[in-house]
Design an enzyme around this catalytic site. Structure first.
Site, PDB file in Angstrom:
ATOM      1  N   GLU A  58       0.823  -1.205   0.000  1.00  0.00           N
ATOM      2  CA  GLU A  58       0.000   0.000   0.000  1.00  0.00           C
ATOM      3  C   GLU A  58       0.863   1.264   0.000  1.00  0.00           C
ATOM      4  O   GLU A  58       0.586   2.230  -0.722  1.00  0.00           O
ATOM      5  CB  GLU A  58      -0.918   0.008   1.231  1.00  0.00           C
ATOM      6  CG  GLU A  58      -1.814  -1.212   1.341  1.00  0.00           C
ATOM      7  CD  GLU A  58      -1.236  -2.328   2.200  1.00  0.00           C
ATOM      8  OE1 GLU A  58      -1.996  -2.916   2.980  1.00  0.00           O
ATOM      9  OE2 GLU A  58      -0.016  -2.598   2.089  1.00  0.00           O
ATOM     10  N   TRP A 177      12.172 -39.400 -16.301  1.00  0.00           N
ATOM     11  CA  TRP A 177      11.312 -38.547 -15.491  1.00  0.00           C
ATOM     12  C   TRP A 177       9.866 -38.949 -15.754  1.00  0.00           C
ATOM     13  O   TRP A 177       9.475 -39.162 -16.903  1.00  0.00           O
ATOM     14  CB  TRP A 177      11.496 -37.076 -15.839  1.00  0.00           C
ATOM     15  CG  TRP A 177      12.866 -36.581 -15.541  1.00  0.00           C
ATOM     16  CD1 TRP A 177      13.878 -36.390 -16.416  1.00  0.00           C
ATOM     17  CD2 TRP A 177      13.364 -36.181 -14.263  1.00  0.00           C
ATOM     18  NE1 TRP A 177      14.989 -35.889 -15.780  1.00  0.00           N
ATOM     19  CE2 TRP A 177      14.693 -35.754 -14.449  1.00  0.00           C
ATOM     20  CE3 TRP A 177      12.829 -36.130 -12.984  1.00  0.00           C
ATOM     21  CZ2 TRP A 177      15.479 -35.290 -13.395  1.00  0.00           C
ATOM     22  CZ3 TRP A 177      13.615 -35.674 -11.949  1.00  0.00           C
ATOM     23  CH2 TRP A 177      14.925 -35.254 -12.159  1.00  0.00           C
ATOM     24  N   SER A 307       8.396 -41.957  -0.582  1.00  0.00           N
ATOM     25  CA  SER A 307       7.035 -42.376  -0.281  1.00  0.00           C
ATOM     26  C   SER A 307       6.891 -42.826   1.166  1.00  0.00           C
ATOM     27  O   SER A 307       5.838 -42.614   1.782  1.00  0.00           O
ATOM     28  CB  SER A 307       6.619 -43.496  -1.228  1.00  0.00           C
ATOM     29  OG  SER A 307       7.435 -44.643  -1.057  1.00  0.00           O
TER      30      SER A 307
END
Length: 388
Positions: A58, A177, A307
């Site tokens: 601001e 990938w 994982s």
């Protein structure tokens, strides 16, 4: 009174959001904020919070205007203006002193003691306040800040890249990938936002990752956490790059008292930091890790695997946010490595769900992300954990 159509407000707020994103990765622990000043239906000044300790959006916009706003001027800002004096002064005071008569706000301040207070301060000064414009988008911009402000603990967010059937590697551990370049570039963008990245020892042993945020313009290193409860990664003849590269002082090995003080000393001699987190077992106590991060003012951790670590976080209800990049390929192989495991979900009511879900597309890949919502009862290794 709201004189402009909602679409007009949203258009100017979208520009304020674009400006706010210029602070991506540079404002922590402060939020990203953008602001525009509109007169006669056009933007006459813009600003954004560029870095921690710098002027707020601001103030930047008002300084850029360089003169008193016209009577019809409206300030659009993505986050409720601060109403308390900090390092740069209260923005509410600056807005009142400027002569602005209308302020349009996106998201409300997430800090419970501050939420909505600026609206009262500005309205008491005779300033019209319109709130909630693109609130969902404005809140989503500051996931880490919002969580820290509301809870005082770091946001633990996990990222995985999977096939359509939820696999992260073939049965032969081939994973590079699964997703394409655009999705991987987005991961680096998120790395730049989070003050810390975390992986398990298995991921380090398999992939030897750098865990830096890399773009065409820079390479930036956050804090790099490695979870290794037994310090099994220590091998003087084959040390991971995280322990030897130019950023090794940014690496923190998180272990337990079962890891061996001799290895701890050797790591510290290399310049690597070590956190010994109290644990009754050889596994790192994740709740204690979160507590230590809060003490160190580390507001967010981007967890990239493996994982086992992410599944344990879910089992213990310690994961706050999940990001899943999905590639349009199938393994259809029961022996391929799954992204998640460890729950016995017998009914839909026992499933972990996401809320405030966002969907994005990167080339052929699809990102789904959101806050984790845990069921009242979760079945983990034949044991029922209940809330409350």
């Amino acid at each position: 009174m709201n004189h402009a159509p909602d679409a007009v407000h949203e258009g100017f707020m979208r520009r304020a959001l674009e400006l706010a994103r210029r602070g991506w990765g540079h404002t922590a622990p402060n939020p990203m904020v953008g602001a525009v000043i509109v007169e006669d239906g056009r933007i006459v000044a813009e600003g954004h919070h560029a870095q921690d300790g710098g002027p707020h959006a601001e103030r930047v916009a008002l300084e850029a205007l360089g003169r008193p706003p016209r009577p019809d001027a409206t300030l659009y800002v993505t986050l409720e203006p601060c109403s308390t004096v900090g390092r740069t002064g209260a923005c509410c005071d600056r807005i009142r002193a400027s002569g602005l008569r209308r302020v349009v706000v996106g998201a409300t301040d997430p800090l419970p003691s501050h939420a909505g207070r600026a609206f009262t301060v500005l309205r008491d000064a005779g300033i019209e306040v319109i709130s909630g414009v693109l609130e969902r988008e404005c809140s989503d911009l500051n996931l880490i800040f919002n969580h820290w402000a509301a809870r005082g603990t770091p946001l633990l967010a996990a990222k995985v890249a999977t096939t359509l059937d939820g696999k992260i590697a073939t049965r032969m551990a081939d994973s590079k990938w699964i997703t394409g370049e655009e999705a991987r570039a987005d991961v680096h963008r998120w790395r730049r936002l989070f003050p810390a990245i975390a992986v398990g020892a298995g991921t380090v042993a398999t992939d030897n990752p750098k865990l830096t945020a890399r773009s065409a313009d820079e390479e930036w290193c956050p804090w790099r956490f490695v979870f290794d409860g037994r310090l099994r990664l220590w091998n003087e003849r084959n040390l991971p790059g995280l322990f030897t590269d130019q950023y090794r002082h940014r690496t923190i090995v998180v272990t337990t008292q079962h890891g061996g003080l001799g290895y701890v000393r050797k790591l510290r001699d290399l310049g690597v930091q070590v956190w010994i987190v109290p644990s009754p077992t050889q596994r790192v106590n994740l709740a204690e890790f979160r507590r230590r991060c809060a003490e160190e003012k580390i507001s967010g951790i981007f967890i990239e695997g493996g994982s086992q670590l992410i599944s344990e976080l879910i089992q213990l209800r310690e994961l706050d946010y999940l990001m899943v990049y999905r590639s349009p390929m199938l393994f259809a192989d029961d022996r391929a490595k799954s992204a998640f495991s460890g729950l016995r979900t017998e009914r839909l009511g026992n499933a972990v769900r996401l809320r405030d879900v966002r969907h994005e597309t990167f080339g052929d890949d699809f990102l789904t992300r959101g806050h984790t919502v845990y069921p009242e009862k979760m079945y983990v290794d034949e044991t029922v954990f209940s809330l409350g």
